[in-house]
Design a protein around this motif. Structure first.
Motif, PDB file in Angstrom:
ATOM      1  N   GLY A  68       0.331  46.117 -61.479  1.00 12.48           N
ATOM      2  CA  GLY A  68      -0.654  45.129 -61.906  1.00 12.48           C
ATOM      3  C   GLY A  68      -0.079  43.717 -61.904  1.00 12.48           C
ATOM      4  O   GLY A  68      -0.743  42.752 -61.483  1.00 12.48           O
ATOM      5  N   TYR A  69       1.147  43.587 -62.371  1.00 16.35           N
ATOM      6  CA  TYR A  69       1.838  42.288 -62.357  1.00 16.35           C
ATOM      7  C   TYR A  69       1.978  41.773 -60.929  1.00 16.35           C
ATOM      8  O   TYR A  69       1.709  40.598 -60.644  1.00 16.35           O
ATOM      9  CB  TYR A  69       3.198  42.457 -63.031  1.00 16.35           C
ATOM     10  CG  TYR A  69       4.163  41.314 -62.827  1.00 16.35           C
ATOM     11  CD1 TYR A  69       3.875  40.029 -63.284  1.00 16.35           C
ATOM     12  CD2 TYR A  69       5.380  41.523 -62.181  1.00 16.35           C
ATOM     13  CE1 TYR A  69       4.775  38.984 -63.102  1.00 16.35           C
ATOM     14  CE2 TYR A  69       6.288  40.487 -61.999  1.00 16.35           C
ATOM     15  CZ  TYR A  69       5.972  39.214 -62.455  1.00 16.35           C
ATOM     16  OH  TYR A  69       6.866  38.195 -62.271  1.00 16.35           O
ATOM     17  N   LEU A  70       2.375  42.660 -60.006  1.00 11.84           N
ATOM     18  CA  LEU A  70       2.552  42.251 -58.614  1.00 11.84           C
ATOM     19  C   LEU A  70       1.237  41.794 -57.996  1.00 11.84           C
ATOM     20  O   LEU A  70       1.204  40.809 -57.242  1.00 11.84           O
ATOM     21  CB  LEU A  70       3.147  43.400 -57.804  1.00 11.84           C
ATOM     22  CG  LEU A  70       4.583  43.812 -58.132  1.00 11.84           C
ATOM     23  CD1 LEU A  70       4.974  45.045 -57.345  1.00 11.84           C
ATOM     24  CD2 LEU A  70       5.549  42.672 -57.851  1.00 11.84           C
ATOM     25  N   ARG A  71       0.144  42.471 -58.316  1.00 11.36           N
ATOM     26  CA  ARG A  71      -1.158  42.083 -57.758  1.00 11.36           C
ATOM     27  C   ARG A  71      -1.557  40.687 -58.243  1.00 11.36           C
ATOM     28  O   ARG A  71      -1.993  39.838 -57.457  1.00 11.36           O
ATOM     29  CB  ARG A  71      -2.237  43.099 -58.148  1.00 11.36           C
ATOM     30  CG  ARG A  71      -2.188  44.398 -57.350  1.00 11.36           C
ATOM     31  CD  ARG A  71      -3.456  45.216 -57.557  1.00 11.36           C
ATOM     32  NE  ARG A  71      -3.621  45.620 -58.951  1.00 11.36           N
ATOM     33  CZ  ARG A  71      -3.114  46.743 -59.476  1.00 11.36           C
ATOM     34  NH1 ARG A  71      -2.412  47.570 -58.721  1.00 11.36           N
ATOM     35  NH2 ARG A  71      -3.328  47.046 -60.741  1.00 11.36           N
ATOM     36  N   MET A  72      -1.401  40.437 -59.544  1.00 10.63           N
ATOM     37  CA  MET A  72      -1.758  39.134 -60.095  1.00 10.63           C
ATOM     38  C   MET A  72      -0.854  38.039 -59.542  1.00 10.63           C
ATOM     39  O   MET A  72      -1.310  36.947 -59.189  1.00 10.63           O
ATOM     40  CB  MET A  72      -1.666  39.158 -61.620  1.00 10.63           C
ATOM     41  CG  MET A  72      -2.731  39.974 -62.309  1.00 10.63           C
ATOM     42  SD  MET A  72      -2.729  39.723 -64.103  1.00 10.63           S
ATOM     43  CE  MET A  72      -3.331  38.054 -64.221  1.00 10.63           C
ATOM     44  N   LEU A  73       0.443  38.339 -59.491  1.00 15.46           N
ATOM     45  CA  LEU A  73       1.404  37.348 -59.025  1.00 15.46           C
ATOM     46  C   LEU A  73       1.166  37.024 -57.550  1.00 15.46           C
ATOM     47  O   LEU A  73       1.177  35.852 -57.144  1.00 15.46           O
ATOM     48  CB  LEU A  73       2.831  37.865 -59.246  1.00 15.46           C
ATOM     49  CG  LEU A  73       3.962  36.877 -58.960  1.00 15.46           C
ATOM     50  CD1 LEU A  73       3.911  35.715 -59.938  1.00 15.46           C
ATOM     51  CD2 LEU A  73       5.314  37.595 -59.061  1.00 15.46           C
ATOM     52  N   GLU A  74       0.928  38.050 -56.746  1.00 15.37           N
ATOM     53  CA  GLU A  74       0.683  37.828 -55.324  1.00 15.37           C
ATOM     54  C   GLU A  74      -0.574  36.989 -55.118  1.00 15.37           C
ATOM     55  O   GLU A  74      -0.592  36.061 -54.300  1.00 15.37           O
ATOM     56  CB  GLU A  74       0.540  39.162 -54.596  1.00 15.37           C
ATOM     57  CG  GLU A  74       0.296  39.001 -53.103  1.00 15.37           C
ATOM     58  CD  GLU A  74       0.136  40.328 -52.384  1.00 15.37           C
ATOM     59  OE1 GLU A  74      -0.032  40.299 -51.140  1.00 15.37           O
ATOM     60  OE2 GLU A  74       0.177  41.389 -53.045  1.00 15.37           O
ATOM     61  N   ALA A  75      -1.631  37.288 -55.875  1.00 19.40           N
ATOM     62  CA  ALA A  75      -2.877  36.537 -55.730  1.00 19.40           C
ATOM     63  C   ALA A  75      -2.674  35.069 -56.101  1.00 19.40           C
ATOM     64  O   ALA A  75      -3.156  34.168 -55.396  1.00 19.40           O
ATOM     65  CB  ALA A  75      -3.965  37.164 -56.602  1.00 19.40           C
ATOM     66  N   SER A  76      -1.950  34.818 -57.197  1.00 25.19           N
ATOM     67  CA  SER A  76      -1.779  33.435 -57.629  1.00 25.19           C
ATOM     68  C   SER A  76      -0.855  32.673 -56.679  1.00 25.19           C
ATOM     69  O   SER A  76      -1.131  31.525 -56.311  1.00 25.19           O
ATOM     70  CB  SER A  76      -1.247  33.377 -59.060  1.00 25.19           C
ATOM     71  OG  SER A  76       0.011  34.030 -59.169  1.00 25.19           O
ATOM     72  N   MET A  77       0.246  33.292 -56.243  1.00 24.72           N
ATOM     73  CA  MET A  77       1.154  32.606 -55.332  1.00 24.72           C
ATOM     74  C   MET A  77       0.485  32.322 -53.988  1.00 24.72           C
ATOM     75  O   MET A  77       0.685  31.272 -53.385  1.00 24.72           O
ATOM     76  CB  MET A  77       2.417  33.438 -55.111  1.00 24.72           C
ATOM     77  CG  MET A  77       3.294  33.596 -56.347  1.00 24.72           C
ATOM     78  SD  MET A  77       4.071  32.055 -56.858  1.00 24.72           S
ATOM     79  CE  MET A  77       3.926  32.171 -58.641  1.00 24.72           C
ATOM     80  N   THR A  78      -0.344  33.243 -53.526  1.00 21.49           N
ATOM     81  CA  THR A  78      -1.072  33.038 -52.270  1.00 21.49           C
ATOM     82  C   THR A  78      -2.058  31.885 -52.402  1.00 21.49           C
ATOM     83  O   THR A  78      -2.197  31.055 -51.499  1.00 21.49           O
ATOM     84  CB  THR A  78      -1.805  34.333 -51.871  1.00 21.49           C
ATOM     85  OG1 THR A  78      -0.850  35.392 -51.726  1.00 21.49           O
ATOM     86  CG2 THR A  78      -2.550  34.154 -50.564  1.00 21.49           C
TER      87      THR A  78
END
Length: 696
Positions: A184-194
């Motif tokens: 879940g952390y990776l999904r949120m982080l990837e979305a925000s960094m993208t």
């Protein structure tokens, strides 16, 4: 990161010593209950600065929580901005603790440290969705969740994810709830960094920003943890991706585009993290090049050129002169660079970084050593270090606009700045001169205090804090100078620099002539109209006057109110600096006289300084803020000024013996040393030198 951490502790005494230190530190932090994840997001670390002394406030990772913060002089500071900055440090220290615990586990196989690393990683993964998109962030920032800035969040995330990868490399398994939280952390982080990349690259058209390199590094770590090779390949090749950023964020002369040593290190570290992640997929970025030949090997090479003889990286434009987190970053990249590129010029920089981190005589210490260090100690490579120093000479960075002059037989060397302003991280400092002795940077660029300090714009970015010329107490305009001539021959190294954009109608020419005995600094200014023309020099050690040749002025207590302060026009306001000494040259016939000063340098050396004071010139000592390390410890600058439409400032420096100056009736200058007399004449082609060494 190397998975051979355990091998280092088995083979090298330094590995065992560092492991013991890291284990003891983690045990102490755990026993004190300080490895606790705050539920509040972090703020902007640049606000962690004393408003009175302008020094960075003290941070202790052992503190579990804090609402009042001390400066090195004992001031107790409170407030939300300081609390937010402290939280930024706390979150970063906890990510570092996770990586440290993973490294200790890799070396020792003690399960408690794997469990500690997992607890911090999974704890942040669970907490991350509850951090808001930061409401307190400043309008210009790309907003993060765990921090004000998405930039800080990207850096922090790479530390956590490198810890996660190291645990996986060492065979540590995750429970199902832990894995779900991390996913879940990776999904949120990837979305925000993208999304931040989209805003920065496409919406703002600012792909070259150092932010981009770190957003790329964060996404590279995400793809490595997810084992997403296609995502990583697209990131590397796309607009603003690793290869594109290398081509636009680094000049062809290999320096980061803002002309800042600090941001060069900052971006290179991000590149190396991305390369580490790419290597996990069999992709080699370590030897990749940008469209104009930019490469990470070249970026290391230019750092080796910019370091002084002790390995200290000069603080060009924005960036600290010395700071523990910065020293750690330098140690990390230099360890990686040394193992990858085997460049001998890296060794003194690495040793100096460890010295700043507390390693006696530059011995390896702290987490960076265990993770990235290989082979023998940097301190054991003195022969390599001496060979690297002996081989360094003249260096011109034509795109970034810096030039370095060195001669093996002269203890003095110089760096001068004529290039682009540097954008938001640049200073108003064209034709600035850094004079170095083998033992110290004698007149350095002072770099920058944390951005939360009012002295950022009231002093350190302004022209008068640099070793160059101001007109009427006002700073130069943002502009780019030029290098009209440079040469390195057997007799000397010579540079001619010009500025025509500092002030309307003003032209400035700086001629630097370095021989085996001395450095001549000849500065010509044509102001265009009547003005106070002011030449500044900021030594970090006090001047010692030689009274036989220098007429002494009044003491600080005796200076009259009128003329006892020096006014500077900064950001539309006048800042007044006290005049604490006035000098007169020893000349009784109306001709130019000599001002003679000398300075003790660390290690017992001495720098001799001689200036020509022409009739109508004024020289005085001006009390200024100190270095960016501690502005509250004042320094005394030398101000040489003249009122008129033009001015000539001629100074000579030497180490070991006094050098004499004399102006001839035709306007030429004679420089006399034990090596002989040289006559320097200014022509349309620059300085012409007549005479040479006196050979016995």
């Amino acid at each position: 990161m190397s998975t051979g951490i355990r091998h280092k502790t088995e083979k090298h005494a330094w590995g065992r010593r560092v492991l013991a230190e890291l284990r003891e530190e983690l045990d102490r932090l755990e026993a004190e209950g300080s490895l606790h994840i705050p539920v509040e997001p972090g703020g902007w670390w640049h606000q962690y600065v004393c408003p009175r002394h302008h020094t960075e406030l003290l941070f202790d990772p052992a503190e579990r929580d804090a609402y009042a913060f001390r400066c090195p002089y004992g001031c107790l500071i409170e407030g939300e901005a300081y609390r937010g900055a402290w939280l930024a440090f706390k979150h970063q220290s906890l990510a570092r603790a996770a990586l440290q615990a993973a490294a200790v586990y890799a070396a020792s196989r003690e399960a408690a440290y794997a469990l500690l690393a997992k607890r911090i990683i999974a704890g942040y993964a669970r907490q991350f969705p509850y951090y808001p998109v930061h409401p307190e962030a400043q309008p210009w920032m790309l907003k993060g969740r765990a921090f004000h800035q998405a930039l800080t969040e990207a850096i922090w995330s790479t530390t956590l994810l490198r810890a996660c990868l190291l645990l996986s490399d060492e065979g540590v398994s995750w429970t199902e709830p832990e894995r779900e939280a991390i996913d879940g952390y990776l999904r949120m982080l990837e979305a925000s960094m993208t999304e931040y990349r989209r805003i920065l690259i496409h919406e703002r058209g600012n792909a070259e920003n150092n932010y981009t390199a770190w957003l790329n590094a964060s996404l590279s770590c995400i793809y490595a943890v997810k084992n997403d090779r296609s995502g990583l390949l697209a990131l590397i090749a796309g607009e603003g991706g690793w290869k594109h950023h290398l081509s636009i964020g680094v000049k062809p002369d290999q320096l980061e585009f803002e002309g800042s040593t600090y941001y060069h290190v900052f971006v290179l570290r991000a590149y190396l993290i991305s390369a580490e992640m790419a290597e996990r997929f069999g992709i080699d970025l370590y030897d990749a090049e940008g469209t104009a030949g930019q490469s990470m090997a070249g970026m290391f090479d230019v750092l080796a050129a910019l370091a002084d003889d002790r390995g200290v990286l000069l603080a060009l434009h924005d960036g600290p002169m010395e700071r523990l987190p910065y020293a750690r970053e330098i140690a990390e990249i230099m360890e990686i660079g040394l193992s990858r590129y085997r460049q001998p010029g890296i060794v003194p920089i690495l040793r100096e970084a460890y010295r700043q981190m507390g390693g006696p005589d530059g011995a390896r210490c702290q987490l960076e050593a265990l993770l990235y260090g290989e082979g023998e100690e940097p301190a054991a490579r003195r022969s390599v270090e001496r060979a690297a120093a002996a081989g360094r000479g003249f260096r011109l960075l034509p795109d970034s606009g810096f030039v370095l002059g060195r001669r093996p037989s002269n203890a003095l060397s110089f760096l001068a700045d004529f290039g682009p302003h540097g954008g938001s991280h640049g200073h108003y400092d064209k034709l600035h001169l850094t004079l170095m002795h083998r033992e110290t940077a004698f007149t350095p660029d002072f770099g920058m205090v944390p951005y939360g300090s009012e002295l950022r714009r009231q002093w350190f970015a302004e022209t008068a804090s640099h070793n160059t010329v101001t007109l009427g107490g006002a700073s130069q305009g943002a502009h780019t100078g030029s290098c009209l001539r440079f040469e390195e021959i057997a007799a000397h190294t010579y540079v001619w620099l010009r500025s025509e954009g500092a002030y309307p109608g003003c032209r400035m020419d700086r001629h630097l002539l370095l021989t085996d005995q001395w450095l001549l600094d000849w500065f010509e200014v044509t102001a265009g109209e009547e003005a106070s023309i002011e030449w500044w020099m900021h030594p970090v050690v006090p001047a010692e006057e030689e009274t036989a040749r220098t007429g002494m002025g009044t003491s600080p207590e005796q200076v009259a109110d009128e003329g006892g302060v020096y006014p500077l026009a900064i950001e539309g306001q006048w800042r007044r600096l006290p005049v604490v000494k006035r000098y007169e040259a020893a000349a009784s016939d109306g001709s130019a006289g000599e001002l003679r000063l000398s300075y003790k340098v660390p290690g017992g050396g001495r720098i001799y300084h001689t200036a020509l004071l022409r009739p109508g010139d004024e020289a005085c000592g001006v009390r200024t803020p100190g270095t960016s390390v501690d502005p509250s410890r004042p320094l005394t600058a030398l101000l040489h000024r003249r009122h008129g439409r033009s001015a000539r400032f001629v100074h000579v420096y030497s180490a070991g013996e006094r050098t004499a100056l004399k102006e001839t009736s035709l306007g030429a200058v004679q420089v006399e040393s034990a090596g002989g007399i040289r006559t320097c004449e200014l022509t349309e082609q620059g300085l012409t030198v007549i005479g040479g060494e006196r050979h016995e």
